[in-house]
Design a protein around this motif. Structure first.
Motif, PDB file in Angstrom:
ATOM      1  N   ALA A  87      41.260  33.213  29.566  1.00 34.27           N
ATOM      2  CA  ALA A  87      40.385  33.732  30.624  1.00 34.27           C
ATOM      3  C   ALA A  87      39.509  32.626  31.192  1.00 34.27           C
ATOM      4  O   ALA A  87      39.302  32.520  32.414  1.00 34.27           O
ATOM      5  CB  ALA A  87      39.526  34.874  30.072  1.00 34.27           C
ATOM      6  N   ARG A  88      39.014  31.770  30.309  1.00 24.83           N
ATOM      7  CA  ARG A  88      38.167  30.662  30.758  1.00 24.83           C
ATOM      8  C   ARG A  88      38.964  29.664  31.603  1.00 24.83           C
ATOM      9  O   ARG A  88      38.510  29.230  32.660  1.00 24.83           O
ATOM     10  CB  ARG A  88      37.567  29.983  29.521  1.00 24.83           C
ATOM     11  CG  ARG A  88      36.562  28.884  29.843  1.00 24.83           C
ATOM     12  CD  ARG A  88      35.785  28.490  28.591  1.00 24.83           C
ATOM     13  NE  ARG A  88      36.663  27.959  27.554  1.00 24.83           N
ATOM     14  CZ  ARG A  88      36.951  28.591  26.427  1.00 24.83           C
ATOM     15  NH1 ARG A  88      36.448  29.790  26.185  1.00 24.83           N
ATOM     16  NH2 ARG A  88      37.750  28.032  25.521  1.00 24.83           N
ATOM     17  N   GLU A  89      40.166  29.317  31.153  1.00 24.91           N
ATOM     18  CA  GLU A  89      40.978  28.354  31.888  1.00 24.91           C
ATOM     19  C   GLU A  89      41.424  28.918  33.230  1.00 24.91           C
ATOM     20  O   GLU A  89      41.383  28.221  34.253  1.00 24.91           O
ATOM     21  CB  GLU A  89      42.195  27.966  31.053  1.00 24.91           C
ATOM     22  CG  GLU A  89      41.860  27.154  29.813  1.00 24.91           C
ATOM     23  CD  GLU A  89      43.092  26.896  28.959  1.00 24.91           C
ATOM     24  OE1 GLU A  89      44.169  27.427  29.302  1.00 24.91           O
ATOM     25  OE2 GLU A  89      42.972  26.167  27.956  1.00 24.91           O
ATOM     26  N   ALA A  90      41.858  30.178  33.245  1.00 27.46           N
ATOM     27  CA  ALA A  90      42.306  30.790  34.496  1.00 27.46           C
ATOM     28  C   ALA A  90      41.151  30.910  35.487  1.00 27.46           C
ATOM     29  O   ALA A  90      41.318  30.654  36.687  1.00 27.46           O
ATOM     30  CB  ALA A  90      42.918  32.161  34.212  1.00 27.46           C
ATOM     31  N   ALA A  91      39.995  31.307  34.977  1.00 23.54           N
ATOM     32  CA  ALA A  91      38.836  31.439  35.853  1.00 23.54           C
ATOM     33  C   ALA A  91      38.437  30.092  36.454  1.00 23.54           C
ATOM     34  O   ALA A  91      38.074  30.005  37.635  1.00 23.54           O
ATOM     35  CB  ALA A  91      37.667  32.036  35.067  1.00 23.54           C
ATOM     36  N   VAL A 102      37.804  38.242  34.177  1.00 17.85           N
ATOM     37  CA  VAL A 102      39.203  38.008  33.823  1.00 17.85           C
ATOM     38  C   VAL A 102      39.463  38.481  32.389  1.00 17.85           C
ATOM     39  O   VAL A 102      40.472  39.133  32.099  1.00 17.85           O
ATOM     40  CB  VAL A 102      39.571  36.522  33.984  1.00 17.85           C
ATOM     41  CG1 VAL A 102      40.995  36.261  33.483  1.00 17.85           C
ATOM     42  CG2 VAL A 102      39.435  36.086  35.433  1.00 17.85           C
ATOM     43  N   GLU A 103      38.535  38.153  31.490  1.00 15.94           N
ATOM     44  CA  GLU A 103      38.693  38.561  30.099  1.00 15.94           C
ATOM     45  C   GLU A 103      38.708  40.079  29.969  1.00 15.94           C
ATOM     46  O   GLU A 103      39.511  40.652  29.230  1.00 15.94           O
ATOM     47  CB  GLU A 103      37.557  37.972  29.264  1.00 15.94           C
ATOM     48  CG  GLU A 103      37.691  38.205  27.778  1.00 15.94           C
ATOM     49  CD  GLU A 103      36.579  37.551  26.979  1.00 15.94           C
ATOM     50  OE1 GLU A 103      36.417  37.909  25.805  1.00 15.94           O
ATOM     51  OE2 GLU A 103      35.866  36.686  27.545  1.00 15.94           O
ATOM     52  N   LEU A 157      41.156  29.186  39.154  1.00 15.85           N
ATOM     53  CA  LEU A 157      41.245  30.088  40.294  1.00 15.85           C
ATOM     54  C   LEU A 157      39.886  30.436  40.884  1.00 15.85           C
ATOM     55  O   LEU A 157      39.804  31.257  41.795  1.00 15.85           O
ATOM     56  CB  LEU A 157      41.952  31.378  39.878  1.00 15.85           C
ATOM     57  CG  LEU A 157      43.357  31.211  39.278  1.00 15.85           C
ATOM     58  CD1 LEU A 157      43.919  32.561  38.864  1.00 15.85           C
ATOM     59  CD2 LEU A 157      44.286  30.535  40.266  1.00 15.85           C
ATOM     60  N   SER A 158      38.815  29.810  40.347  1.00 12.52           N
ATOM     61  CA  SER A 158      37.446  30.063  40.821  1.00 12.52           C
ATOM     62  C   SER A 158      37.080  31.546  40.701  1.00 12.52           C
ATOM     63  O   SER A 158      36.635  32.177  41.652  1.00 12.52           O
ATOM     64  CB  SER A 158      37.280  29.579  42.265  1.00 12.52           C
ATOM     65  OG  SER A 158      37.452  28.200  42.361  1.00 12.52           O
ATOM     66  N   LEU A 159      37.314  32.097  39.523  1.00 12.40           N
ATOM     67  CA  LEU A 159      36.959  33.477  39.241  1.00 12.40           C
ATOM     68  C   LEU A 159      35.904  33.515  38.150  1.00 12.40           C
ATOM     69  O   LEU A 159      35.578  32.492  37.552  1.00 12.40           O
ATOM     70  CB  LEU A 159      38.206  34.254  38.773  1.00 12.40           C
ATOM     71  CG  LEU A 159      39.394  34.289  39.735  1.00 12.40           C
ATOM     72  CD1 LEU A 159      40.597  34.928  39.054  1.00 12.40           C
ATOM     73  CD2 LEU A 159      39.047  35.058  40.999  1.00 12.40           C
ATOM     74  N   ARG A 160      35.386  34.689  37.869  1.00 12.84           N
ATOM     75  CA  ARG A 160      34.437  34.846  36.773  1.00 12.84           C
ATOM     76  C   ARG A 160      35.208  35.085  35.486  1.00 12.84           C
ATOM     77  O   ARG A 160      36.018  36.021  35.388  1.00 12.84           O
ATOM     78  CB  ARG A 160      33.496  35.999  37.061  1.00 12.84           C
ATOM     79  CG  ARG A 160      32.411  35.636  38.058  1.00 12.84           C
ATOM     80  CD  ARG A 160      31.546  36.809  38.411  1.00 12.84           C
ATOM     81  NE  ARG A 160      31.038  37.523  37.253  1.00 12.84           N
ATOM     82  CZ  ARG A 160      30.279  38.614  37.346  1.00 12.84           C
ATOM     83  NH1 ARG A 160      29.941  39.085  38.536  1.00 12.84           N
ATOM     84  NH2 ARG A 160      29.858  39.235  36.260  1.00 12.84           N
ATOM     85  N   ALA A 161      34.954  34.250  34.500  1.00 10.45           N
ATOM     86  CA  ALA A 161      35.707  34.312  33.253  1.00 10.45           C
ATOM     87  C   ALA A 161      35.523  35.646  32.549  1.00 10.45           C
ATOM     88  O   ALA A 161      36.469  36.182  31.947  1.00 10.45           O
ATOM     89  CB  ALA A 161      35.294  33.162  32.329  1.00 10.45           C
ATOM     90  N   ASP A 162      34.333  36.211  32.610  1.00 14.54           N
ATOM     91  CA  ASP A 162      34.095  37.472  31.916  1.00 14.54           C
ATOM     92  C   ASP A 162      34.903  38.616  32.526  1.00 14.54           C
ATOM     93  O   ASP A 162      35.393  39.500  31.823  1.00 14.54           O
ATOM     94  CB  ASP A 162      32.601  37.800  31.919  1.00 14.54           C
ATOM     95  CG  ASP A 162      32.037  37.899  33.326  1.00 14.54           C
ATOM     96  OD1 ASP A 162      32.402  37.087  34.189  1.00 14.54           O
ATOM     97  OD2 ASP A 162      31.196  38.796  33.566  1.00 14.54           O
TER      98      ASP A 162
END
Length: 889
Positions: A451-455, A465-466, A458-463
């Motif tokens: 989730a951290r790497e994808a965020a 995505v998780e 992709l400039s997203l919020r890791a929380d």
């Protein structure tokens, strides 16, 4: 300037210097793509690449373009444009360098700076105290909070000259007064908040001084641009405008508010900029804007002024105002009522005042909240604005407001894990690229890291995505439970009523096996009428309880693989696995049910190593593999566990050396490829007719698809054979115990193939009829003979041709001696193949060496004149006599 020119112009160390990555004398640097305490990013000047060797990092190996792309968070084209600008490239039309380059440079330096500022919060006690006093928490991979940093004023001191020049250009630092030649940081000792463009890239920064005594505590970089926290999402229907960035950051910590409203910060009471209004005007679904400004005269005046501006721009949008208590603001209300902040803000927003709309002015009276609108954890599969689609089992999709998730290749089938190959796309900004990874959704640490790497990419919020990944895990678990009772997942092909009717009609008529054989011939399998239908029935057993196995034996170039491929094409694609090569432990590494009821096709059994052959034999006979292996638990400790792969499998394998696979032969039906000249003529004739266009390839494919659909209509059943003890195989057969078991299994397969014409007993079991035994005996007759014969299929064919040739030499043929050259020319056999045949016959004492010399060639003569025809006739009488006797019973 082409890519090759760029790679000649720059070294990887040049790019590192440009990006501000500090490389030590050993060519190592702290990797900027993960939390790197010890340098793990290795630079190679000779290869012009950089590689991160940390197991916690997905950066891998990068050239100058890849490093620029990942560091600046841009796509490949943008990275190349940036490199061209650094190289001094000018477009050929004489125009000045594109604005795109300036934008990318600005994004790169501000992103780098904000990453430094974010780390500054962790080491600054006063910034932590200030945030605590404001009730704000910094975003981490495990919690939702505020994107915030702290400017200690030391960023430029750790930067190289190139980075300092870029920081100076965009206002992060300025030259110190006097002749010291140094630099001073802009807005030192302040909190830092990122302002982002439409692509959610950092294009400016807002600084908030910690010193409350300062007359001016708010600073922006020159050429201010961007919005906080982001541009509103295109599907936004309700928008809250706050007076200050800290107010917006406060509301972002309240899921009960953000689930219903999009938040956007103004830059003060007069800070509704043109960029704000353009962004708001672009929201096609917008229904309502609510001002949540401070409860003071300035706030009220600001609302009146800005609402009038928006009224003219958005006449169809409802404008409202939250009546903030006097001398309070969003953040002060939150700090004063942290325990019940969410309920307080909901109450204030619910009672918001209508400023202007097409309706009469009145306070907005919302309907009483329904039970499902109260904030509470949402049940699985009931998330609003989320779409889960498993109609394609090989590409399961899950779309949320945050991102789009694709599970490629379907679900693995181990019940103690949930391994998936996952691709993530940002929901709105597809140009960000894609993030791909393979993970076990039952491993929390893997999920958090991904989730951290994808965020980050992709400039997203890791929380967020998780949270999506946890919801996706629940959905996939439910899907797996629905699809199977025993844990196996098998993609199903749904046949329409027309196809179902055609297949059922075909399967319900007499002489089914012969009609299948005719279709196989029309689909392009030339000759070998008995072998092809035998192999087809064996392959079709893959979906049944008692699976069968075939070993196709023949000399090199005899068409073994062609026959295997053609027959396997008649089996539904979802039930077949074809392998050219199998590594030693690959069978052990399949999922628990990956091989269950699959047809395994091995194009060359000779290429398998002993360990792989052992696993293959165990799957054939024991119908499962169990191995003790070592793995790591969640804490990284090694532990032993048992890994099981379940069958049963059906199989077909090709070999030129059937006699050396004694264990395999005991488990399989032996099928010798027809290598006669007549069969060669039939194949050549077919090839010529197909090349001339006289054979319709489309018709062959239609027949193949029809046969596949017919097999999909066959279902597994239990079978009872009332004649099982009435037919005995010849006692001369090798391994009679296993051969008898194979025969009984093949009779069951005949019954299952004819299941639409067979009766059932009271327990629902299919009852074998005499026709099934007759057809089974006819089809597998050659295989039974091969089990009795000492010679394998190709060797027997050669020996019969050799005896026929010698008998043609006259009455004294029994004493006739021959050399290898003579036989090669007479029978048109290669030297290598003939040498193997001669050695095999010598070892079995069918021929003997009579003289000659190594350099001139040896002479041989036949030593054992057996009569295979008589043996076949004897076996035929033995079986047919028993079958005929069944008619009397």
């Amino acid at each position: 300037m082409e890519i090759h020119d760029l790679k000649q112009h720059f070294t990887i160390l040049d790019i590192a210097d440009r990006l501000g990555i500090q490389v030590n004398k050993q060519g190592k640097a702290h990797c900027p793509f993960h939390d790197d305490k010890t340098p793990s990013l290795q630079f190679s000047k000779e290869k012009n690449i950089a590689t991160c060797f940390s197991s916690r990092c997905s950066a891998g190996t990068m050239d100058i373009i890849g490093l620029t792309e990942k560091y600046m968070k841009v796509n490949t084209h943008e990275a190349i444009m940036q490199l061209k600008e650094w190289a001094g490239y000018q477009p050929t039309n004489g125009q000045s360098k594109p604005k795109e380059s300036d934008t990318l440079e600005r994004i790169a330096i501000l992103t780098k700076a904000f990453q430094y500022f974010e780390n500054g919060v962790k080491t600054s006690r006063k910034s932590k105290e200030y945030l605590d006093g404001r009730g704000l928490v910094q975003t981490t991979p495990s919690r939702q909070g505020t994107e915030v940093g702290f400017n200690s004023g030391n960023f430029h001191n750790r930067a190289n000259k190139n980075l300092q020049a870029t920081a100076l250009k965009y206002g992060l630092i300025y030259e110190s007064i006097g002749n010291s030649g140094g630099y001073t940081a802009f807005a030192k000792d302040s909190l830092v908040f990122p302002l982002k463009n439409q692509d959610r890239k950092i294009v400016s920064l807002y600084f908030r001084l910690l010193d409350e005594k300062s007359t001016n505590r708010h600073f922006y970089l020159k050429d201010r641009q961007g919005l906080y926290p982001n541009y509103p999402r295109p599907e936004t229907t309700k928008l809250i405008l706050t007076e200050a960035i800290i107010d917006a950051a406060t509301l972002l910590q309240l899921p009960g508010i953000t689930n219903e409203y999009e938040i956007l910060a103004c830059y003060g009471t007069n800070g509704l900029t043109e960029e704000h209004t353009r962004a708001i005007q672009s929201l096609a679904s917008l229904q309502e804007i609510t001002f949540f400004f401070d409860g003071d005269p300035a706030g009220s005046a600001g609302v009146e002024k800005q609402s009038q501006k928006l009224k003219d721009l958005l006449p169809g949008v409802k404008l409202c105002q939250v009546e903030t208590p006097e001398n309070e603001d969003v953040n002060s209300l939150y700090v004063g009522h942290q325990d019940k902040a969410e309920e307080l803000f909901k109450h204030l927003i619910k009672g918001r005042k209508l400023l202007t709309s097409t309706e009469n002015k009145r306070e907005v009276q919302e309907p009483e909240p329904k039970p499902e609108t109260t904030p509470k954890p949402k049940a699985k599969n009931q998330e609003p604005k989320a779409n889960f689609d498993a109609s394609n089992p090989n590409k399961i999709t899950y779309f949320t407001e945050t991102a789009h998730y694709y599970v490629k290749g379907g679900l693995r089938q181990e019940l103690d894990r949930l391994q998936v190959s996952l691709m993530i796309e940002a929901s709105q900004q597809r140009n960000y690229g894609r993030y791909r990874n393979r993970l076990d959704l039952y491993e929390n640490k893997q999920v958090e890291r991904m989730a951290r790497e994808a965020a980050e990419k992709l400039s997203l919020r890791a929380d967020l995505v998780e949270l999506d990944l946890y919801r996706l895990t629940d959905l996939l678990e439910d899907l797996r439970d629905k699809q199977t009772n025993d844990g196996s997942i098998k993609p199903k092909v749904i046949l329409d009523n027309t196809v179902t009717g055609q297949c059922k009609d075909f399967l319900s008529k007499p002489n089914l096996i012969q009609r299948f054989n005719d279709l196989i011939g029309k689909a392009g399998v030339v000759g070998e009428e008995n072998n092809r239908v035998f192999l087809f029935c064996i392959a079709a057993s893959c979906g049944m309880p008692d699976t069968l196995h075939a070993l196709i034996q023949g000399s090199s170039g005899s068409g073994k693989t062609h026959l295997l491929v053609k027959i396997s094409n008649f089996i539904p694609d979802e039930d077949v696995k074809r392998f050219t090569r199998v590594t030693e432990s690959s069978f052990y590494n399949y999922g628990m049910y990956d091989l269950k009821n699959k047809l395994i096709c091995l194009e060359d059994l000779d290429g398998m190593k002993e360990e792989a052959q052992l696993a293959f034999r165990e799957l054939q006979s024991r119908e499962m593999l169990s191995s003790s292996t070592t793995g790591q638990d969640e804490k990284g400790n090694n532990r032993a566990y048992e890994k099981i792969v379940y069958g049963p499998i059906a199989s077909m394998a090709c070999t030129t050396k059937g006699e050396i696979y004694e264990d395999n032969m005991n488990r399989c039906f032996l099928i010798a490829v027809d290598e006669t000249r007549e069969q060669t003529g039939r194949i050549i004739q077919y090839q010529n007719r197909k090349a001339s266009g006289k054979i319709d390839g489309q018709e062959e494919r239609r027949i193949t698809e029809f046969i596949q659909n017919c097999l999909r209509m066959l279902k597994p059943h239990e079978v009872i054979n009332p004649y099982a003890d009435k037919v005995q195989l010849p006692e001369e057969a090798h391994k009679i115990r296993r051969l008898n078991d194979l025969y009984q299994s093949f009779v069951k397969q005949m019954t299952l193939m004819n299941q639409y014409r067979r009766k059932k007993d009271q327990k629902g079991r299919l009852i074998t009829e005499k026709e099934d035994l007759q057809v089974a005996a006819e089809i597998m007759f050659d295989s039974i003979v091969l089990k009795i014969d000492e010679l394998d299929g190709s060797l027997r064919l050669f020996y019969e041709q050799l005896k026929t040739y010698i008998k043609g030499k006259g009455n004294a043929y029994e004493s006739y001696s021959f050399g290898q050259r003579e036989i090669r020319q007479a029978l048109n056999i290669s030297k290598t193949q003939l040498h193997r045949y001669i050695n095999d016959l010598l070892s079995l004492e069918y021929i003997q060496q009579t003289g000659g010399y190594a350099n001139r060639g040896y002479q041989y003569k036949v030593n054992w004149w057996d009569d295979i025809g008589a043996i076949r006739a004897k076996v035929k009488r033995h079986l047919q006599g028993q079958l005929d006797q069944l008619e009397i019973l």
